[in-house]
Write a protein that holds these residues in place. Structure first.
Motif, PDB file in Angstrom:
ATOM      1  N   GLY A 147     -24.726  -7.814 -10.537  1.00 40.54           N
ATOM      2  CA  GLY A 147     -24.805  -8.883 -11.532  1.00 40.54           C
ATOM      3  C   GLY A 147     -25.690 -10.024 -11.076  1.00 40.54           C
ATOM      4  O   GLY A 147     -26.481 -10.574 -11.854  1.00 40.54           O
ATOM      5  N   LEU A 148     -25.571 -10.383  -9.810  1.00 42.22           N
ATOM      6  CA  LEU A 148     -26.402 -11.457  -9.263  1.00 42.22           C
ATOM      7  C   LEU A 148     -27.863 -11.036  -9.191  1.00 42.22           C
ATOM      8  O   LEU A 148     -28.763 -11.827  -9.485  1.00 42.22           O
ATOM      9  N   MET A 149     -28.107  -9.778  -8.816  1.00 42.52           N
ATOM     10  CA  MET A 149     -29.483  -9.285  -8.770  1.00 42.52           C
ATOM     11  C   MET A 149     -30.095  -9.268 -10.169  1.00 42.52           C
ATOM     12  O   MET A 149     -31.268  -9.599 -10.341  1.00 42.52           O
ATOM     13  N   LEU A 150     -29.302  -8.906 -11.153  1.00 40.85           N
ATOM     14  CA  LEU A 150     -29.781  -8.915 -12.533  1.00 40.85           C
ATOM     15  C   LEU A 150     -30.110 -10.344 -12.974  1.00 40.85           C
ATOM     16  O   LEU A 150     -31.107 -10.576 -13.656  1.00 40.85           O
ATOM     17  N   GLY A 151     -29.291 -11.304 -12.561  1.00 46.27           N
ATOM     18  CA  GLY A 151     -29.556 -12.706 -12.874  1.00 46.27           C
ATOM     19  C   GLY A 151     -30.850 -13.204 -12.245  1.00 46.27           C
ATOM     20  O   GLY A 151     -31.626 -13.925 -12.866  1.00 46.27           O
ATOM     21  N   ILE A 152     -31.091 -12.812 -10.996  1.00 42.78           N
ATOM     22  CA  ILE A 152     -32.324 -13.207 -10.309  1.00 42.78           C
ATOM     23  C   ILE A 152     -33.529 -12.562 -11.004  1.00 42.78           C
ATOM     24  O   ILE A 152     -34.564 -13.204 -11.199  1.00 42.78           O
ATOM     25  N   GLY A 153     -33.380 -11.310 -11.408  1.00 42.23           N
ATOM     26  CA  GLY A 153     -34.450 -10.637 -12.136  1.00 42.23           C
ATOM     27  C   GLY A 153     -34.741 -11.312 -13.463  1.00 42.23           C
ATOM     28  O   GLY A 153     -35.900 -11.463 -13.863  1.00 42.23           O
ATOM     29  N   GLY A 154     -33.701 -11.731 -14.146  1.00 39.17           N
ATOM     30  CA  GLY A 154     -33.883 -12.455 -15.408  1.00 39.17           C
ATOM     31  C   GLY A 154     -34.593 -13.774 -15.208  1.00 39.17           C
ATOM     32  O   GLY A 154     -35.437 -14.169 -16.022  1.00 39.17           O
ATOM     33  N   SER A 155     -34.273 -14.438 -14.116  1.00 35.46           N
ATOM     34  CA  SER A 155     -34.957 -15.694 -13.796  1.00 35.46           C
ATOM     35  C   SER A 155     -36.433 -15.453 -13.509  1.00 35.46           C
ATOM     36  O   SER A 155     -37.288 -16.225 -13.946  1.00 35.46           O
ATOM     37  N   ALA A 156     -36.723 -14.374 -12.785  1.00 32.96           N
ATOM     38  CA  ALA A 156     -38.116 -14.051 -12.486  1.00 32.96           C
ATOM     39  C   ALA A 156     -38.873 -13.733 -13.772  1.00 32.96           C
ATOM     40  O   ALA A 156     -40.024 -14.139 -13.942  1.00 32.96           O
ATOM     41  N   PHE A 157     -38.223 -13.030 -14.690  1.00 33.81           N
ATOM     42  CA  PHE A 157     -38.858 -12.712 -15.965  1.00 33.81           C
ATOM     43  C   PHE A 157     -39.089 -13.989 -16.779  1.00 33.81           C
ATOM     44  O   PHE A 157     -40.100 -14.131 -17.459  1.00 33.81           O
ATOM     45  N   GLY A 158     -38.155 -14.947 -16.689  1.00 36.84           N
ATOM     46  CA  GLY A 158     -38.301 -16.219 -17.395  1.00 36.84           C
ATOM     47  C   GLY A 158     -39.457 -17.054 -16.878  1.00 36.84           C
ATOM     48  O   GLY A 158     -39.986 -17.915 -17.593  1.00 36.84           O
ATOM     49  N   ALA A 159     -39.872 -16.789 -15.647  1.00 35.64           N
ATOM     50  CA  ALA A 159     -40.986 -17.536 -15.062  1.00 35.64           C
ATOM     51  C   ALA A 159     -42.285 -17.285 -15.828  1.00 35.64           C
ATOM     52  O   ALA A 159     -43.137 -18.170 -15.917  1.00 35.64           O
ATOM     53  N   PHE A 160     -42.430 -16.090 -16.413  1.00 36.90           N
ATOM     54  CA  PHE A 160     -43.639 -15.801 -17.185  1.00 36.90           C
ATOM     55  C   PHE A 160     -43.758 -16.745 -18.385  1.00 36.90           C
ATOM     56  O   PHE A 160     -44.840 -17.232 -18.696  1.00 36.90           O
ATOM     57  N   GLY A 161     -42.655 -16.995 -19.055  1.00 40.47           N
ATOM     58  CA  GLY A 161     -42.662 -17.911 -20.191  1.00 40.47           C
ATOM     59  C   GLY A 161     -42.983 -19.335 -19.778  1.00 40.47           C
ATOM     60  O   GLY A 161     -43.710 -20.051 -20.475  1.00 40.47           O
TER      61      GLY A 161
END
Length: 79
Positions: free
Chosen positions: A16-30
């Motif tokens: 779950g935490l890894m998924l959250g970090i991945g989501g944050s990384a994806f949000g960096a593109f925006g």
């Protein structure tokens, strides 16, 4: 254990935490896109908004990393 309890526990699990970090990384593109657009338009208010968003993204990622490290430190099987 009910499905709701399982879902709540996932948020604080390693996947779950890894998924959250991945989501944050994806949000960096925006955020990067917003920063570029604000600079090209010379819009100070949009630039400030994008910078605050970037700061919030960094802070949330650091909190997730800290929680992941804490989880690893408390893991009995990791030693």
């Amino acid at each position: 254990m009910s499905k709701l309890e399982t879902a709540k526990g996932f948020k604080h699990s390693k996947p779950g935490l890894m998924l959250g970090i991945g989501g944050s990384a994806f949000g960096a593109f925006g955020i990067v896109k917003d920063l570029k657009k604000a600079r090209s338009e010379a819009d100070t208010l949009k630039l400030i908004n994008a910078a605050v968003g970037a700061l919030a993204l960094v802070t949330s990622t650091l909190l997730l990393v800290r929680e992941l490290r804490q989880l690893a430190k408390n893991d009995v099987l990791a030693d």
